[in-house]
Design an enzyme around this catalytic site. Structure first.
Site, PDB file in Angstrom:
ATOM      1  N   LYS A  24     -22.123 -79.868 -38.281  1.00  0.00           N
ATOM      2  CA  LYS A  24     -20.678 -79.844 -38.445  1.00  0.00           C
ATOM      3  C   LYS A  24     -20.287 -80.109 -39.896  1.00  0.00           C
ATOM      4  CE  LYS A  24     -18.232 -81.503 -35.085  1.00  0.00           C
ATOM      5  NZ  LYS A  24     -18.472 -82.679 -34.247  1.00  0.00           N
ATOM      6  N   ARG A  94     -16.084 -88.123 -36.382  1.00  0.00           N
ATOM      7  CA  ARG A  94     -16.813 -87.285 -35.411  1.00  0.00           C
ATOM      8  C   ARG A  94     -18.293 -87.208 -35.738  1.00  0.00           C
ATOM      9  NH1 ARG A  94     -13.846 -81.659 -34.775  1.00  0.00           N
ATOM     10  NH2 ARG A  94     -14.741 -81.777 -32.689  1.00  0.00           N
ATOM     11  N   GLY A 103     -20.931 -82.430 -26.930  1.00  0.00           N
ATOM     12  CA  GLY A 103     -20.410 -83.434 -26.003  1.00  0.00           C
ATOM     13  C   GLY A 103     -21.304 -84.636 -25.773  1.00  0.00           C
ATOM     14  N   MET A 105     -22.316 -86.958 -27.982  1.00  0.00           N
ATOM     15  CA  MET A 105     -22.011 -88.179 -28.740  1.00  0.00           C
ATOM     16  C   MET A 105     -20.503 -88.378 -28.808  1.00  0.00           C
ATOM     17  SD  MET A 105     -24.929 -87.906 -31.617  1.00  0.00           S
ATOM     18  CE  MET A 105     -24.665 -86.184 -31.872  1.00  0.00           C
ATOM     19  N   ARG A 338     -20.123 -73.058 -36.018  1.00  0.00           N
ATOM     20  CA  ARG A 338     -21.581 -73.163 -35.914  1.00  0.00           C
ATOM     21  C   ARG A 338     -22.098 -71.928 -35.197  1.00  0.00           C
ATOM     22  NH1 ARG A 338     -21.179 -78.119 -31.659  1.00  0.00           N
ATOM     23  NH2 ARG A 338     -20.165 -76.980 -29.986  1.00  0.00           N
ATOM     24  N   HIS A 454     -53.455 -76.509 -10.931  1.00  0.00           N
ATOM     25  CA  HIS A 454     -53.759 -75.260 -10.249  1.00  0.00           C
ATOM     26  C   HIS A 454     -52.486 -74.566  -9.745  1.00  0.00           C
ATOM     27  CE1 HIS A 454     -56.526 -72.660  -8.182  1.00  0.00           C
ATOM     28  NE2 HIS A 454     -55.629 -72.629  -7.204  1.00  0.00           N
ATOM     29  N   ARG A 560     -59.643 -64.600 -13.714  1.00  0.00           N
ATOM     30  CA  ARG A 560     -60.372 -65.745 -13.137  1.00  0.00           C
ATOM     31  C   ARG A 560     -60.925 -65.318 -11.798  1.00  0.00           C
ATOM     32  NH1 ARG A 560     -55.683 -68.732 -15.545  1.00  0.00           N
ATOM     33  NH2 ARG A 560     -56.425 -70.610 -16.571  1.00  0.00           N
ATOM     34  N   GLU A 752     -64.502 -73.822 -24.797  1.00  0.00           N
ATOM     35  CA  GLU A 752     -63.563 -74.760 -24.191  1.00  0.00           C
ATOM     36  C   GLU A 752     -64.109 -76.175 -24.143  1.00  0.00           C
ATOM     37  OE1 GLU A 752     -62.622 -73.384 -20.199  1.00  0.00           O
ATOM     38  OE2 GLU A 752     -64.619 -72.571 -19.934  1.00  0.00           O
ATOM     39  N   SER A 771     -63.495 -66.571 -26.449  1.00  0.00           N
ATOM     40  CA  SER A 771     -62.131 -66.748 -25.959  1.00  0.00           C
ATOM     41  C   SER A 771     -61.925 -68.259 -25.798  1.00  0.00           C
ATOM     42  CB  SER A 771     -61.949 -66.024 -24.632  1.00  0.00           C
ATOM     43  OG  SER A 771     -60.629 -66.229 -24.177  1.00  0.00           O
ATOM     44  N   GLY A 773     -60.643 -71.460 -24.466  1.00  0.00           N
ATOM     45  CA  GLY A 773     -59.985 -71.978 -23.256  1.00  0.00           C
ATOM     46  C   GLY A 773     -59.332 -73.289 -23.649  1.00  0.00           C
ATOM     47  N   THR A 774     -58.109 -73.167 -24.119  1.00  0.00           N
ATOM     48  CA  THR A 774     -57.467 -74.350 -24.706  1.00  0.00           C
ATOM     49  C   THR A 774     -56.988 -75.352 -23.654  1.00  0.00           C
ATOM     50  OG1 THR A 774     -55.500 -72.994 -24.896  1.00  0.00           O
ATOM     51  CG2 THR A 774     -56.808 -73.314 -26.890  1.00  0.00           C
ATOM     52  N   CYS A 839     -57.162 -67.901 -24.223  1.00  0.00           N
ATOM     53  CA  CYS A 839     -56.720 -67.588 -22.865  1.00  0.00           C
ATOM     54  C   CYS A 839     -56.199 -68.807 -22.125  1.00  0.00           C
ATOM     55  CB  CYS A 839     -57.800 -66.866 -22.081  1.00  0.00           C
ATOM     56  SG  CYS A 839     -59.258 -67.884 -21.824  1.00  0.00           S
ATOM     57  N   TYR A 859     -56.232 -62.211 -30.724  1.00  0.00           N
ATOM     58  CA  TYR A 859     -55.236 -62.002 -29.675  1.00  0.00           C
ATOM     59  C   TYR A 859     -54.965 -63.293 -28.912  1.00  0.00           C
ATOM     60  CZ  TYR A 859     -59.140 -62.060 -26.392  1.00  0.00           C
ATOM     61  OH  TYR A 859     -60.218 -62.461 -25.656  1.00  0.00           O
TER      62      TYR A 859
HETATM   63  C1  PEP Z   1     -58.972 -72.945 -20.180  1.00  0.00           C
HETATM   64  O1  PEP Z   1     -59.681 -73.918 -19.936  1.00  0.00           O
HETATM   65  O2  PEP Z   1     -58.178 -72.890 -21.127  1.00  0.00           O
HETATM   66  C2  PEP Z   1     -59.036 -71.774 -19.311  1.00  0.00           C
HETATM   67  C3  PEP Z   1     -58.371 -70.678 -19.604  1.00  0.00           C
HETATM   68  O3  PEP Z   1     -59.747 -71.914 -18.156  1.00  0.00           O
HETATM   69  P1  PEP Z   1     -59.163 -72.621 -16.832  1.00  0.00           P
HETATM   70  O4  PEP Z   1     -57.745 -72.970 -17.049  1.00  0.00           O
HETATM   71  O5  PEP Z   1     -59.378 -71.653 -15.737  1.00  0.00           O
HETATM   72  O6  PEP Z   1     -60.064 -73.822 -16.744  1.00  0.00           O
HETATM   73 MG    MG Z   2     -61.323 -73.662 -18.561  1.00  0.00          MG
END
Ligand code: PEP
Ligand code: MG
Length: 882
Positions: A24, A94, A103, A105, A338, A454, A560, A752, A771, A773-774, A839, A859
């Site tokens: 503001k 203000r 709204g 604050m 704004r 899951h 999977r 992973e 790949s 697997g985060t 992934c 990717y």
């Molecule tokens: C992961 O671990 O990031 C992965 C993609 O495998 P999942 O979630 O099936 O364990």
């Molecule tokens: Mg995994």
């Protein structure tokens, strides 16, 4: 004395100082700079608020003096003086954070009105009623906001007076009435504060500024910040601005307007106003505001100036503006501008049309759309005009909205769902055994499990709405009821889930359908022209794969295969495989499973022909496909007690023994992924055969097949991957031999586990691709259980800002992200062209996608419905890092 600057006069600021002056403060300074009429003002910086917050609410040294000096300058410029009996200055105080929090604050208007100045206010306006109206409003607002007096103290007195006068509206009260009310209010304030009410305007100003600082930490602001990911460390600025009066009679007015329709994006007149009113009258709903178009009749000059100003502000800010204005005696003043909040549909429309109008380049337009918002365009959503209150809140695990009757068993859900009934599956948590129920449900509600549980992953993948981890619900599956906030909902009772917010409502709320309109399509197509990262989808059946392709996926980054083992018609064979007593029995069971797997793969490959598909071999521990240990023990006991036939008892006992044998304390860190495949090589062998048979069959049938990528999960050691590679290669080559033809394929691995990232150079020697697997890399890298943490300490960490974000939603860049970067770097030190992707669920998260872009991955792969989000986020990553 400190040198720190805590205050900027109106003419000293501009929009570039937004983080210091708040939205503001920077907005009014910028309007003033470009010649839009704005009442004079000064702004106390956000840093002042932060400094006070960090010091138990005590102001930093020098701030009070700087307020005095700024006030003196404002008085000098306006020729008016706070509390002066002849020429009184009245100000508004203000809040204004960096990110607008509408709204949330507090605000105080008319500060400076006092016993001494009220006669002059009346004389200058030629309107005594107006003066006392301002005064009584001020005492109430100041009492409530600054001194914490309960609102009903004033409201009751006002109602009493109206009753005594026999009038219904505030506007029916006379000047004398309001004068009397002012006296009553003063007495009430004094009583409430035990005589400590201050009537000195300078003192009031200091206290009002402090109250606005404090309102930064009030509960509704906390809730809003949390919901919108705004850090509490930002603080709010405070704007002290000369009052202009929309309530000075019939040539005065106040209102709000937008330069385009924020709900639809259409370029049209949009706003509301009230004649003879002050700001809060428009938003508070006491009087019904009038559509802006009607202002042309009553205040034509101000109306036309407002139209010009709206256009000017939109052009200058190059974005849709949300503005507040006041007309005082026919003269227009802008109080705020704004960039307006807008729906997803409006966001894409405005972005596209502003390019067509030449206002924005395509690159700029791409940065104007919030990627996460696109999701709302893909799922049916709850009507934005809904006013129902939620009965409970869980985690927003899979977006969209779902309406259906509650159902407590997956079998029943499957049966009723297949009959066309709309079902909300309500479970403590979902297990593989529930998949058939999940698949046909409109939505899933669980009491346990987190955002990557899951239930959440499965539901997102299928575009099924899911609210997970609603710990406050009590489910009684046997009694077929769920208790929420003391109310029982029985089998078939209808509820509505909002998977985008985690809210659950009683009854059926109205849903509005998704539409993939031209605006949406243009934006994602422009994104494709810009992005470097590829975007694939995580999918394991024909519908999801087709949906993903329709939404722009360039292949599948993760199929999977365990989801195929879980289907109800497969479980008997899968159990036979697990319970096999020797290799022959196991081979026989696998022979049964192979054609089913092959059929699944053929479907996916058909949907994705011409594109690459990464199929991951079996990941979860085997006991996930068996009955639960406790349930099975109870079953055996029950059968024994009820004298069931010996054969049946023995069979169930054998199952129990197997369940016990396979039971692990920490299955997530146990015999899963390639560890399982190392112990039971016939499983990966069967899967490899099924994949190749399917790819060849689709080639025969369709004349085209997919790029086959076989992926080994949960690898920690090079030896694991080289062994699995051998098993898979042997099976694949045998299939080629049998078929008399071959096709290209690659064999890669999930990264992973921290060890895999650190030893990526060794693993890359035997991998064609990585790949990341985060999900598991977050679990194992930080050492937190995916399924448990979000309801436990992790929620607390996020709430209390120990962590800025849930690491399962947005990648922990320094830690887990560091492992990803290390893995990429070490892998490419051996194979410079090694293809790398992500992934895990982070593949669909915009902030994480920017990180993966910078880390040089090839990717990302995400749930089908997140594909458009990923396309846009990947383009924004390029633009932000140019
Ligand atoms: C992961 O671990 O990031 C992965 C993609 O495998 P999942 O979630 O099936 O364990
Ligand atoms: Mg995994």
């Amino acid at each position: 004395m400190t040198d720190t600057r805590y205050i900027y006069d109106l003419s000293e600021g501009d929009i570039s100082l937004k983080s210091t002056l708040g939205g503001k403060g920077a907005g009014i300074a910028e309007m003033n700079r470009i010649g839009v009429p704005v009442p004079d003002a000064f702004t106390v910086t956000t840093q002042s608020c932060v400094a006070a917050m960090e010091n138990d609410g005590n102001w930093p040294e020098g701030l009070a003096e700087q307020v005095d000096a700024a006030l003196a300058r404002l008085e000098e410029r306006t020729g008016l003086k706070l509390g002066d009996p002849d020429k009184p200055l009245l100000v508004s105080v203000r809040s204004g954070a960096v990110v607008s929090m509408p709204g949330m604050m507090d605000t105080i208007l008319n500060l400076g009105i006092s016993d001494a100045s009220v006669p002059a206010v009346a004389a200058l306006a030629g309107n005594e009623r107006f003066a006392y109206d301002c005064y009584r409003r001020f005492i109430q607002m100041y009492g409530e906001v600054v001194e914490g007096v309960a609102p009903n103290v004033y409201e009751d007195a006002l109602t009493e007076l109206k009753n005594a006068r026999g009038v219904a509206q505030d506007t029916d009260l006379t000047a004398a009435d309001l004068k009397e009310l002012t006296e009553t209010f003063k007495t009430l304030s004094n009583e409430a504060l035990g005589g400590a009410w201050t009537s000195d305007p300078r003192e009031q100003l200091i206290r009002a500024i402090n109250a606005v600082f404090k309102s930064w930490m009030n509960p509704r602001a906390e809730v809003y910040r949390k919901a919108n990911g705004i850090s509490r460390r930002l603080g709010t600025a405070v704007n002290v601005q000369q009052m202009v009066f929309g309530n000075r009679g019939d040539t005065s007015a106040t209102g709000v307007c937008f330069s385009r329709n924020p709900a639809t994006g259409t370029k049209e007149l949009y706003g509301e106003f009230l004649v003879n009113a002050q700001g809060e009258d428009v938003v508070a709903g006491i009087r019904t505001p009038r559509p802006l178009a009607e202002m042309e009749e009553v205040l034509p000059d101000a109306f036309h100036e407002l139209l010009d100003t709206m256009e000017k502000l939109e052009l200058h800010n190059r974005d849709m503006q949300d503005m507040e204005f006041t007309v005082e005696d026919g003269k227009l003043y802008m109080l705020q501008t704004r960039n307006g909040k807008r729906t997803a549909a409006a966001a894409v429309k405005i972005a596209r049309e502003m390019v067509a109008e030449g206002l924005l380049t395509k690159d700029e337009a791409l940065l104007r759309v919030e990627p996460a918002q696109l999701d709302a365009l893909l799922h049916p959503g709850i009507d934005p005009n809904n006013t129902e209150k939620p009965i409970v809140k869980g985690l927003p695990a899979s977006p969209g909205a779902a309406v259906g009757g509650v159902c407590f068993s997956a079998d029943e859900a499957a049966e009723r769902g297949n009959r066309g009934e709309k079902i909300i599956l309500v479970r403590f948590e979902t297990t593989p055994d529930d998949i058939h129920g999940v698949m046909v449900a409109q939505g899933v509600l669980t009491a346990h499990g987190g955002m990557t549980s899951h239930a959440a992953v499965v539901a997102r993948g299928m575009g099924i709405t899911c609210v997970a981890g609603a710990t406050a619900i009590k489910i009684d599956p046997a009694g077929k009821k769920v208790t929420i906030d003391g109310v029982d909902y029985h089998d078939g009772d209808v509820i509505t889930l909002n998977g985008s917010t985690g809210e659950v409502f009683a009854g059926a709320l109205t849903l509005v359908p998704a539409d993939l309109n031209e605006d949406f399509l243009s934006i994602v197509e422009w994104a494709d022209e810009t992005r470097r990262l590829g975007v694939r989808a995580n999918a394991e059946n024909f519908e999801d794969a087709s949906k993903a392709r329709e939404l722009g996926a360039e292949g599948i980054g993760l199929a999977r295969t365990e989801h195929m083992f879980m289907a109800a018609d497969r479980l008997p064979s899968v159990r036979k495989m697990i319970l096999a007593e020797n290799e022959e029995q196991r081979a026989a069971a696998l022979e049964e499973i192979l054609p089913m797997q092959q059929a699944d793969f053929e479907q996916i490959f058909t949907a994705m022909k011409g594109l690459p598909v990464t199929v991951r071999l079996l990941d979860p521990p085997l006991h996930e496909f068996l009955p639960n240990l406790v349930d099975q023990s109870l079953l055996v006991q029950k059968l024994e007690l009820t004298g069931a036939p010996t054969e049946q008892v023995e069979a169930e006992k054998a199952t129990l023994a197997q369940v016990k044998r396979l039971h692990e304390q920490n299955p997530m860190l146990g015999t899963r992924g390639c560890r399982l495949a190392m112990l039971y090589p016939s499983i990966p062998e069967m899967q490899a055969r099924a994949i190749i048979k399917a790819a060849l069959a689709v080639l025969d049938r369709e004349g085209e097949t997919v790029g086959v990528e076989i992926m080994i999960p949960l690898v920690a050691y090079q030896q694991e991957l080289s062994t699995q590679r051998e098993i898979v290669t042997k099976a694949v080559e045998e299939e080629f031999e049998l078929a008399g033809k071959r096709l290209d394929y690659t064999i890669g691995t999930m990264i992973e586990l921290p060890r895999a990232a650190v030893c990526a150079n060794e693993i890359a020697e035997v991998a064609d691709f990585f790949s990341f697997g985060t999900n598991d890399l977050t679990q194992t890298g930080i050492g937190i259980s995916r399924d448990d943490a979000e309801q436990g300490f992790l929620g607390y960490y996020v709430d209390t800002e120990v962590l800025a974000a849930n690491p399962f939603e947005t990648i922990d860049q320094d830690g887990v992200g560091g492992l990803v970067s290390l893995g990429v770097e070490r892998g490419r030190s051996v194979k410079p062209d090694l293809k790398t992707g992500v992934c895990g669920e982070h593949g669909g998260d915009p902030a994480s996608i920017e990180f993966f872009h910078k880390a040089g991955l090839n990717y990302v792969s995400c749930s089908p419905y997140r594909v458009p989000i990923a396309r846009l986020a990947a383009a924004q990553a390029v633009l932000k890092n140019k």
